[in-house]
Scaffold this motif. Structure first.
Motif, PDB file in Angstrom:
ATOM      1  N   VAL A 148       0.841  -1.193   0.000  1.00  0.00           N
ATOM      2  CA  VAL A 148       0.000   0.000   0.000  1.00  0.00           C
ATOM      3  C   VAL A 148       0.880   1.248   0.000  1.00  0.00           C
ATOM      4  O   VAL A 148       1.751   1.414   0.857  1.00  0.00           O
ATOM      5  CB  VAL A 148      -0.935   0.019   1.228  1.00  0.00           C
ATOM      6  CG1 VAL A 148      -1.657   1.358   1.322  1.00  0.00           C
ATOM      7  CG2 VAL A 148      -1.941  -1.125   1.149  1.00  0.00           C
ATOM      8  N   GLY A 151      -3.814   5.734   0.470  1.00  0.00           N
ATOM      9  CA  GLY A 151      -5.150   5.276   0.818  1.00  0.00           C
ATOM     10  C   GLY A 151      -6.075   6.450   1.025  1.00  0.00           C
ATOM     11  O   GLY A 151      -5.630   7.597   1.180  1.00  0.00           O
ATOM     12  N   VAL A 192      -2.593  -0.465   6.023  1.00  0.00           N
ATOM     13  CA  VAL A 192      -1.283   0.068   5.646  1.00  0.00           C
ATOM     14  C   VAL A 192      -0.160  -0.756   6.270  1.00  0.00           C
ATOM     15  O   VAL A 192       0.945  -0.836   5.732  1.00  0.00           O
ATOM     16  CB  VAL A 192      -1.184   1.554   6.068  1.00  0.00           C
ATOM     17  CG1 VAL A 192       0.238   2.075   5.933  1.00  0.00           C
ATOM     18  CG2 VAL A 192      -2.143   2.399   5.238  1.00  0.00           C
ATOM     19  N   TYR A 275       2.905   7.638   7.296  1.00  0.00           N
ATOM     20  CA  TYR A 275       3.289   6.444   8.045  1.00  0.00           C
ATOM     21  C   TYR A 275       4.790   6.181   7.955  1.00  0.00           C
ATOM     22  O   TYR A 275       5.473   6.643   7.033  1.00  0.00           O
ATOM     23  CB  TYR A 275       2.525   5.231   7.515  1.00  0.00           C
ATOM     24  CG  TYR A 275       1.068   5.231   7.896  1.00  0.00           C
ATOM     25  CD1 TYR A 275       0.637   4.656   9.084  1.00  0.00           C
ATOM     26  CD2 TYR A 275       0.113   5.819   7.072  1.00  0.00           C
ATOM     27  CE1 TYR A 275      -0.702   4.659   9.443  1.00  0.00           C
ATOM     28  CE2 TYR A 275      -1.231   5.825   7.415  1.00  0.00           C
ATOM     29  CZ  TYR A 275      -1.631   5.242   8.605  1.00  0.00           C
ATOM     30  OH  TYR A 275      -2.959   5.251   8.954  1.00  0.00           O
ATOM     31  N   ALA A 279       3.850   5.181   3.414  1.00  0.00           N
ATOM     32  CA  ALA A 279       2.479   5.317   2.906  1.00  0.00           C
ATOM     33  C   ALA A 279       1.846   6.612   3.411  1.00  0.00           C
ATOM     34  O   ALA A 279       2.217   7.140   4.466  1.00  0.00           O
ATOM     35  CB  ALA A 279       1.638   4.125   3.341  1.00  0.00           C
ATOM     36  N   VAL A 281      -2.161   8.523   3.727  1.00  0.00           N
ATOM     37  CA  VAL A 281      -3.600   8.264   3.694  1.00  0.00           C
ATOM     38  C   VAL A 281      -4.357   9.554   3.981  1.00  0.00           C
ATOM     39  O   VAL A 281      -3.934  10.364   4.816  1.00  0.00           O
ATOM     40  CB  VAL A 281      -3.976   7.183   4.738  1.00  0.00           C
ATOM     41  CG1 VAL A 281      -5.488   7.092   4.911  1.00  0.00           C
ATOM     42  CG2 VAL A 281      -3.415   5.821   4.335  1.00  0.00           C
ATOM     43  N   PHE A 297      -7.393   1.784  -1.455  1.00  0.00           N
ATOM     44  CA  PHE A 297      -5.938   1.826  -1.340  1.00  0.00           C
ATOM     45  C   PHE A 297      -5.331   1.589  -2.715  1.00  0.00           C
ATOM     46  O   PHE A 297      -5.926   0.915  -3.565  1.00  0.00           O
ATOM     47  CB  PHE A 297      -5.437   0.755  -0.362  1.00  0.00           C
ATOM     48  CG  PHE A 297      -6.005   0.898   1.013  1.00  0.00           C
ATOM     49  CD1 PHE A 297      -5.399   1.717   1.949  1.00  0.00           C
ATOM     50  CD2 PHE A 297      -7.172   0.232   1.363  1.00  0.00           C
ATOM     51  CE1 PHE A 297      -5.942   1.869   3.214  1.00  0.00           C
ATOM     52  CE2 PHE A 297      -7.721   0.376   2.623  1.00  0.00           C
ATOM     53  CZ  PHE A 297      -7.101   1.199   3.553  1.00  0.00           C
TER      54      PHE A 297
END
Length: 398
Positions: A148, A151, A192, A275, A279, A281, A297
């Motif tokens: 991922v 997202g 994630v 993150y 990743a 989001v 995602f």
């Protein structure tokens, strides 16, 4: 037989009593705790609680030493004190979400959990929603989209009820992104497969809150014209009177604030989460919505999405290969108990205690979710990105 104590006889405490009574024969409810004896007696009567010893403080329950596992289903601002007491006295603990409402409370709980070698469980029942179970399997096991990378999630919740209760006050709930948003934030963290390092958020009040002085719908002079006025049947009004209005003389608790009276929490927010694995989001939630929802995602290999516009369906779009689109149908276990999620969660709780292997998310996962909401509220206040390391030692959530 696992002997259980339920602390808090509100909606969630009562729902766990029901699921244990009806679906989990390996558990027995030995004790009920509530600081309000009037409300507790009314709830026991209306909801047919099983025979159990009654306590009016957590300390008395802990001193009695008659249970193995304690469910903490009290209002959010009380969690930290109760959880740390339970852990320090040597009890396994299940906490309904959220873990806590500020960073200091989160830190205290995590340090207590590290020090006291007892099992801790978070009530993240959305992980047991069969749609999310299948989505996680497609991402993690089948590797359909690759790792991922980004997202997105939108939740258009009809949340006027939160502005009738204590949730509308930040000092009680931490904000609705902490209280309610923590469910979906946990799902995002889970998909994630990482922990948050930075949060940036915007939000405010677009519909609810204001300067109305009415104490609530039952005493309001505008119920004929207000779109959010509660129209209660005679039976519903009697239930409200017996469980809450009569009990308010003990602790002042009410479920009947005007939704347009002053509130200290946003009714909408948009959050960007970064993150540790790279990743990113976007999470948006509003509390004046109609129930519309979607989550998706993207990875190098494709995209995956689900939502209310395709009920009980997951769609995968592939960049490469002959089959560019796959659709997965998902069935709920039951219509009751959050689509069966509470039942599945309780079954894993039993297995965890029987085997000593943690099968539910624990307090670390609870902290990862709560701290995003806590950071988001600070970000909204201060108009800046907030690094999680400003709020917690990162080793506590890694």
């Amino acid at each position: 037989m696992i002997k259980v104590g339920i602390v808090g006889t509100g909606d969630r405490g009562t729902s766990f009593v029901k699921v244990i009574q009806e679906k989990i024969p390996e558990m027995k409810i030995e004790a009920i705790v509530d600081t309000n004896p009037v409300r507790m007696e009314a709830v026991i009567k209306y909801h047919n609680y099983p025979p159990a010893k009654k306590f009016y403080s957590v300390d008395d329950l802990l001193g009695a030493k008659i249970v193995d596992l304690i469910f903490v289903t009290t209002p959010d601002w009380t969690h930290a004190e109760i959880l740390t007491k339970c852990l320090e006295k040597g009890y396994h603990v299940f906490c309904d979400k959220p873990l806590a409402i500020n960073a200091q409370q989160v830190k205290e709980i995590l340090l207590s959990a590290e020090k006291n070698n007892k099992m801790q469980f978070m009530g993240f029942n959305m992980r047991y929603n069969t749609t999310f179970i299948k989505m996680k399997e497609i991402i993690a096991k089948d590797n359909e989209i690759g790792n991922v990378l980004t997202g997105w999630c939108y939740s258009g919740y009809e949340g006027s009820g939160y502005f009738r209760r204590w949730h509308k006050f930040r000092e009680k709930s931490g904000g609705l992104i902490v209280h309610k948003g923590c469910h979906l934030l946990d799902i995002l963290n889970w998909m994630v497969d990482s922990y948050p390092i930075e949060v940036y958020a915007v939000g405010g009040q677009a519909v609810f809150g204001g300067d109305k002085k009415w104490p609530g719908c039952h005493e309001c002079g505008e119920t004929d014209t207000c779109p959010y006025a509660r129209k209660l049947s005679e039976d519903q009004m009697k239930l409200l009177e017996d469980i809450y209005i009569k009990a308010a003389i003990v602790d002042g608790y009410t479920r009947n604030y005007c939704v347009f009276a002053p509130s200290s929490v946003p009714d909408h927010y948009l959050v960007q989460i970064s993150y540790a694995n790279g990743a990113k989001v976007i999470f948006e939630e509003i509390f004046f919505g109609t129930g519309f929802f979607y989550m998706g995602f993207a990875g190098k290999e494709g995209e995956i999405v689900t939502g209310s516009f395709i009920p009980d369906t997951i769609v995968v779009k592939k960049k490469f290969g002959e089959q560019k689109e796959k659709r997965y149908q998902v069935q709920k276990e039951t219509k009751n108990f959050h689509g069966g999620a509470d039942i599945l969660m309780m079954r894993d709780l039993v297995k965890s205690l029987e085997t000593g292997k943690q099968m539910l998310p624990g307090f670390k996962e609870g902290a990862r979710s709560a701290i995003i909401g806590i950071a988001a509220m600070i970000s909204i206040d201060q108009h800046r990105p907030v690094k999680i390391c400003e709020l917690l030692p990162m080793e506590l959530i890694q």
